[in-house]
Design a protein around this motif. Structure first.
Motif, short mmCIF file in Angstrom:
data_model
loop_
_atom_site.label_atom_id
_atom_site.label_comp_id
_atom_site.label_asym_id
_atom_site.label_seq_id
_atom_site.Cartn_x
_atom_site.Cartn_y
_atom_site.Cartn_z
N VAL A 42 0.59 -1.07 0.41
CA VAL A 42 -0.12 -0.20 0.08
C VAL A 42 0.65 1.10 -0.46
CG1 VAL A 42 -1.85 1.38 1.58
CG2 VAL A 42 -2.08 -0.92 1.20
N PHE A 43 0.63 2.05 -0.66
CA PHE A 43 1.39 3.06 -1.16
C PHE A 43 0.58 4.90 -0.56
CE2 PHE A 43 3.39 0.13 -3.05
CZ PHE A 43 4.89 0.45 -2.99
N SER A 60 4.56 4.90 -12.10
CA SER A 60 4.79 3.73 -13.33
C SER A 60 6.30 2.79 -12.63
CB SER A 60 5.99 5.16 -14.24
OG SER A 60 4.68 5.28 -15.13
N ALA A 61 6.94 4.15 -11.92
CA ALA A 61 8.20 3.72 -10.82
C ALA A 61 7.54 2.78 -9.88
CB ALA A 61 8.91 5.19 -9.78
N ILE A 62 6.37 2.95 -9.40
CA ILE A 62 5.88 2.25 -7.68
C ILE A 62 5.82 0.21 -7.98
CG2 ILE A 62 4.54 2.05 -5.91
CD1 ILE A 62 4.21 4.68 -6.42
N ALA A 63 5.01 1.34 -10.08
CA ALA A 63 4.29 0.03 -10.64
C ALA A 63 5.69 -0.76 -11.09
CB ALA A 63 3.54 0.30 -12.01
N SER A 64 6.89 -0.73 -11.13
CA SER A 64 8.02 -1.43 -12.02
C SER A 64 8.67 -2.05 -10.83
CB SER A 64 8.99 -0.61 -12.61
OG SER A 64 9.46 0.23 -11.20
N ARG A 65 8.14 -1.91 -9.46
CA ARG A 65 9.05 -2.66 -8.60
C ARG A 65 8.11 -3.51 -8.39
NH1 ARG A 65 9.77 3.00 -6.91
NH2 ARG A 65 8.14 3.03 -5.05
#
Length: 218
Positions: free
Chosen positions: A55-56, A142-147
Motif C-alpha cells: 500500500v502506497f 510507473s516507478a512504483i508499479a515497476s518495482r
C-alpha cells in the motif's frame, strides 16, 4: 521479455472539510472529515477479501489516513511518496473556487481552459504547470508499479493525479475537458506492464451506497 502485469488499485482519498466547501487544497495538508473517515472505513471493508501486496500513499494526511484503513487490517505499512501529492497550485491554495475567480480572474481562466504550460501566481511555493504535474504523477506511479511485477498494489492519491493517469492510460489530451468523474475513495483499477498503463475499470463507488455507509456507522 514481457514483464508480469502489476495490478494497481488507484484510489482518491476520502472527503475533507475543504472538499465539501470547494476550497482548493493542493499541497496543503488537510485531514479527513467525519464523512471521509466513514468513506475510508467503507472502502477498507469493500476491499477486505482482496490480496493486496503493498500500500502506497501521498505523504499528505488525507491520503495517508485513507491508505491506513486499507493497510492496517493486513498488517502492512503505508509507504508514502511526496511525488503522489496533488498539484501545487501556488496562491490558489486555501481559497474557495469563487475566491480564486475574484482574486485571480486571468489565472482562473487559464485553469478552466486547461492551459498546460500556464503557471499560476506563487503562494508559499511556486505553482506547477499542468505539464509538469502530469509528468510527475505518471512517473511516480510507473516507478512504483515497476518495482512490483506480478503483484497487486493499492495507491491512495488525489483527484488531479487520477485525472493525469486516466489521460495517460487512455491517450486523452491534457487540454481536453474532463468527461469522467473522480470520486472520493472511488476504486480505479489499472494494469501496468512493459512501461505502459491501461485502465481496467473506473470509478467503483459501490461501497459508498447509503446502506454500506449505514453499516459502518452501526
Amino acid at each position: 521479455m514481457t514483464q508480469r502485469l502489476t495490478e494497481i488499485l488507484l484510489i482518491r482519498h476520502g472527503e475533507t472539510a475543504w472538499n465539501a466547501e470547494r476550497r482548493l487544497q493542493g499541497f496543503l495538508d488537510i485531514g479527513l472529515n467525519e464523512q471521509g473517515r466513514q468513506q475510508a472505513a467503507a472502502l477498507a471493508l469493500a476491499l477486505r477479501d482482496e490480496a493486496i501486496d503493498a500500500v502506497f500513499a501521498s505523504d499528505l494526511q488525507r491520503a495517508r489516513d485513507t491508505a491506513e484503513a486499507i493497510a492496517t487490517p493486513r498488517g502492512l505499512a503505508v509507504s508514502t511518496d511526496a511525488n503522489l501529492r496533488e498539484r501545487c497550485f501556488g496562491a490558489f491554495e486555501g481559497l474557495r473556487y469563487d475566491e480564486i475567480v475574484d482574486h485571480f480572474p486571468e489565472a482562473w481562466a487559464q485553469w478552466q481552459a486547461r492551459e498546460i504550460d500556464a503557471r499560476y501566481p506563487a503562494g508559499v511555493q511556486a505553482a506547477e504547470t499542468l505539464r509538469e504535474f502530469s509528468a510527475r504523477a505518471v512517473a511516480a506511479v510507473s516507478a512504483i508499479a515497476s518495482r512490483h511485477p506480478g503483484q497487486k498494489i493499492a495507491i491512495v492519491t488525489h483527484g488531479g493525479v487520477l485525472d493525469c493517469l486516466y489521460r495517460a492510460a487512455r491517450g486523452v489530451d491534457l487540454q481536453q475537458p474532463r468527461d469522467f468523474d473522480i470520486m472520493n475513495t472511488g476504486v480505479n483499477r489499472f494494469g501496468w506492464a512493459d512501461g505502459a498503463l491501461h485502465v481496467v475499470s473506473w470509478g467503483d463507488v459501490r461501497h459508498l451506497d447509503p446502506a454500506a455507509l449505514d453499516e459502518i456507522g452501526q
